[in-house]
Design a protein around this motif. Structure first.
Motif, PDB file in Angstrom:
ATOM      1  N   GLY A  12     -12.761  10.081  -2.696  1.00  0.00           N
ATOM      2  CA  GLY A  12     -13.876  10.163  -3.637  1.00  0.00           C
ATOM      3  C   GLY A  12     -14.290   8.794  -4.133  1.00  0.00           C
ATOM      4  O   GLY A  12     -15.491   8.491  -4.233  1.00  0.00           O
ATOM      5  N   TRP A  13     -13.311   7.956  -4.435  1.00  0.00           N
ATOM      6  CA  TRP A  13     -13.611   6.605  -4.901  1.00  0.00           C
ATOM      7  C   TRP A  13     -14.328   5.801  -3.820  1.00  0.00           C
ATOM      8  O   TRP A  13     -15.273   5.050  -4.104  1.00  0.00           O
ATOM      9  N   ARG A  14     -13.901   5.980  -2.576  1.00  0.00           N
ATOM     10  CA  ARG A  14     -14.531   5.259  -1.462  1.00  0.00           C
ATOM     11  C   ARG A  14     -15.988   5.674  -1.286  1.00  0.00           C
ATOM     12  O   ARG A  14     -16.843   4.847  -0.958  1.00  0.00           O
ATOM     13  N   MET A  64      -3.341  11.486   5.763  1.00  0.00           N
ATOM     14  CA  MET A  64      -3.061  11.499   4.322  1.00  0.00           C
ATOM     15  C   MET A  64      -3.413  12.832   3.673  1.00  0.00           C
ATOM     16  O   MET A  64      -2.803  13.222   2.677  1.00  0.00           O
ATOM     17  N   ILE A  65      -4.394  13.536   4.241  1.00  0.00           N
ATOM     18  CA  ILE A  65      -4.794  14.833   3.695  1.00  0.00           C
ATOM     19  C   ILE A  65      -4.179  15.976   4.506  1.00  0.00           C
ATOM     20  O   ILE A  65      -3.645  16.939   3.953  1.00  0.00           O
ATOM     21  N   ALA A  92     -10.012  -3.292  -7.594  1.00  0.00           N
ATOM     22  CA  ALA A  92      -8.630  -3.072  -8.036  1.00  0.00           C
ATOM     23  C   ALA A  92      -8.185  -1.626  -7.851  1.00  0.00           C
ATOM     24  O   ALA A  92      -7.029  -1.361  -7.495  1.00  0.00           O
ATOM     25  N   VAL A  93      -9.091  -0.677  -8.078  1.00  0.00           N
ATOM     26  CA  VAL A  93      -8.727   0.737  -7.921  1.00  0.00           C
ATOM     27  C   VAL A  93      -8.409   1.031  -6.464  1.00  0.00           C
ATOM     28  O   VAL A  93      -7.396   1.676  -6.144  1.00  0.00           O
ATOM     29  N   ALA A  94      -9.264   0.571  -5.553  1.00  0.00           N
ATOM     30  CA  ALA A  94      -9.042   0.812  -4.125  1.00  0.00           C
ATOM     31  C   ALA A  94      -7.742   0.172  -3.658  1.00  0.00           C
ATOM     32  O   ALA A  94      -6.979   0.774  -2.896  1.00  0.00           O
ATOM     33  N   MET A  95      -7.483  -1.062  -4.115  1.00  0.00           N
ATOM     34  CA  MET A  95      -6.235  -1.731  -3.739  1.00  0.00           C
ATOM     35  C   MET A  95      -5.023  -0.965  -4.253  1.00  0.00           C
ATOM     36  O   MET A  95      -4.040  -0.762  -3.524  1.00  0.00           O
ATOM     37  N   SER A  96      -5.084  -0.542  -5.512  1.00  0.00           N
ATOM     38  CA  SER A  96      -3.951   0.167  -6.112  1.00  0.00           C
ATOM     39  C   SER A  96      -3.663   1.469  -5.376  1.00  0.00           C
ATOM     40  O   SER A  96      -2.505   1.794  -5.071  1.00  0.00           O
ATOM     41  N   LEU A  97      -4.717   2.226  -5.069  1.00  0.00           N
ATOM     42  CA  LEU A  97      -4.535   3.484  -4.357  1.00  0.00           C
ATOM     43  C   LEU A  97      -4.004   3.249  -2.949  1.00  0.00           C
ATOM     44  O   LEU A  97      -3.128   3.983  -2.467  1.00  0.00           O
ATOM     45  N   HIS A  98      -4.506   2.212  -2.294  1.00  0.00           N
ATOM     46  CA  HIS A  98      -4.044   1.885  -0.940  1.00  0.00           C
ATOM     47  C   HIS A  98      -2.537   1.660  -0.918  1.00  0.00           C
ATOM     48  O   HIS A  98      -1.811   2.276  -0.117  1.00  0.00           O
ATOM     49  N   TRP A  99      -2.058   0.768  -1.785  1.00  0.00           N
ATOM     50  CA  TRP A  99      -0.644   0.398  -1.743  1.00  0.00           C
ATOM     51  C   TRP A  99       0.254   1.492  -2.301  1.00  0.00           C
ATOM     52  O   TRP A  99       1.380   1.679  -1.821  1.00  0.00           O
ATOM     53  N   LEU A 100      -0.224   2.236  -3.280  1.00  0.00           N
ATOM     54  CA  LEU A 100       0.573   3.343  -3.814  1.00  0.00           C
ATOM     55  C   LEU A 100       0.746   4.444  -2.772  1.00  0.00           C
ATOM     56  O   LEU A 100       1.859   4.946  -2.555  1.00  0.00           O
ATOM     57  N   ILE A 101      -0.348   4.829  -2.108  1.00  0.00           N
ATOM     58  CA  ILE A 101      -0.263   5.864  -1.082  1.00  0.00           C
ATOM     59  C   ILE A 101       0.606   5.389   0.082  1.00  0.00           C
ATOM     60  O   ILE A 101       1.415   6.156   0.621  1.00  0.00           O
ATOM     61  N   LEU A 119      -3.726  11.899  -4.520  1.00  0.00           N
ATOM     62  CA  LEU A 119      -4.165  10.503  -4.537  1.00  0.00           C
ATOM     63  C   LEU A 119      -5.133  10.211  -3.390  1.00  0.00           C
ATOM     64  O   LEU A 119      -6.073   9.419  -3.553  1.00  0.00           O
ATOM     65  N   SER A 120      -4.909  10.841  -2.242  1.00  0.00           N
ATOM     66  CA  SER A 120      -5.784  10.612  -1.092  1.00  0.00           C
ATOM     67  C   SER A 120      -7.169  11.193  -1.334  1.00  0.00           C
ATOM     68  O   SER A 120      -8.186  10.589  -0.948  1.00  0.00           O
ATOM     69  N   LEU A 121      -7.233  12.358  -1.967  1.00  0.00           N
ATOM     70  CA  LEU A 121      -8.531  12.928  -2.322  1.00  0.00           C
ATOM     71  C   LEU A 121      -9.246  12.043  -3.338  1.00  0.00           C
ATOM     72  O   LEU A 121     -10.468  11.836  -3.255  1.00  0.00           O
ATOM     73  N   LEU A 122      -8.476  11.508  -4.293  1.00  0.00           N
ATOM     74  CA  LEU A 122      -9.047  10.581  -5.265  1.00  0.00           C
ATOM     75  C   LEU A 122      -9.550   9.322  -4.567  1.00  0.00           C
ATOM     76  O   LEU A 122     -10.658   8.831  -4.859  1.00  0.00           O
TER      77      LEU A 122
END
Length: 198
Positions: free
Chosen positions: A68-70, A101-102, A14-23, A62-65
């Motif tokens: 890191g999450w990845r 993104m970075i 869920a975290v990866a999905m949320s970050l993907h679509w938000l970014i 968010l991209s750095l986050l």
């Protein structure tokens, strides 16, 4: 007794999905804002430009986050239907997206830092939080500051063009997987979408 049911689809969490679509949403919105403020001159250009800076810094954080999450939570493996050149293309596209993104917000941050206007219009995230300029760039002598500004402006523009190409390529690839190959690639990033393979 063995079950004939196909193995469960491995999705992004869920975290990866949320970050993907938000970014993704923020990147596309920021592209639209850039197109808009480049049609303006004078005072009307200031507010959308400041909003563009705020969204850019947000994308950077968010991209750095996300990166890191990845690293801590590796993505699910690609389906077996993705082989050969497609796997290479997927890895290359991911790497280039992280570059955009970075690198895009970093070059923008450097570009506005290397400008005399940074002292007049500092970076304020959404009009609330003061964001520092890149110190050494703000104190350059005028000729060197101008050169640095032009270099970062060129870099920002080239990364922007790369972003356009990657977004189009990414969307077309997702549609191809979903409607032509009918495999589970897109479904891995959409919790409500079932895999396309029958």
């Amino acid at each position: 007794m063995k079950s004939n049911a196909p193995p469960a689809l491995e999705r992004y969490n869920a975290v990866a999905m949320s970050l993907h679509w938000l970014i993704a949403a923020l990147l596309i919105a920021n592209i639209g804002i850039a197109w808009y403020f480049n049609t303006l001159t004078g005072l009307p250009k200031i507010a959308p430009t400041q909003l563009h800076k705020s969204i850019g810094i947000t994308v950077l954080l968010l991209s750095l986050l996300r990166l890191g999450w990845r690293l801590v939570n590796p993505p699910p493996p690609l389906p077996v239907s993705v082989q050969g050149w497609e796997r290479w293309a997927a890895r290359a596209t991911y790497a280039l997206f992280y570059l955009v993104m970075i690198g895009l917000p970093l070059s923008g941050w450097a570009m506005v830092s290397a400008s005399k206007f940074i002292h007049i219009y500092p970076i304020t995230l959404f009009g609330i939080v003061q964001w520092p300029a890149i110190g050494p760039l703000t104190t350059l002598a005028d000729p060197r500051m101008h050169q640095a500004h032009k270099l970062f402006e060129l870099t920002h523009g080239l990364l922007g063009k790369l972003a356009y190409a990657l977004i189009v390529l990414h969307v077309l690839a997702a549609l191809r997987h979903q409607f032509i190959k009918r495999d589970e690639v897109l479904a891995r990033m959409l919790p409500f979408l079932r895999g396309g393979a029958a």
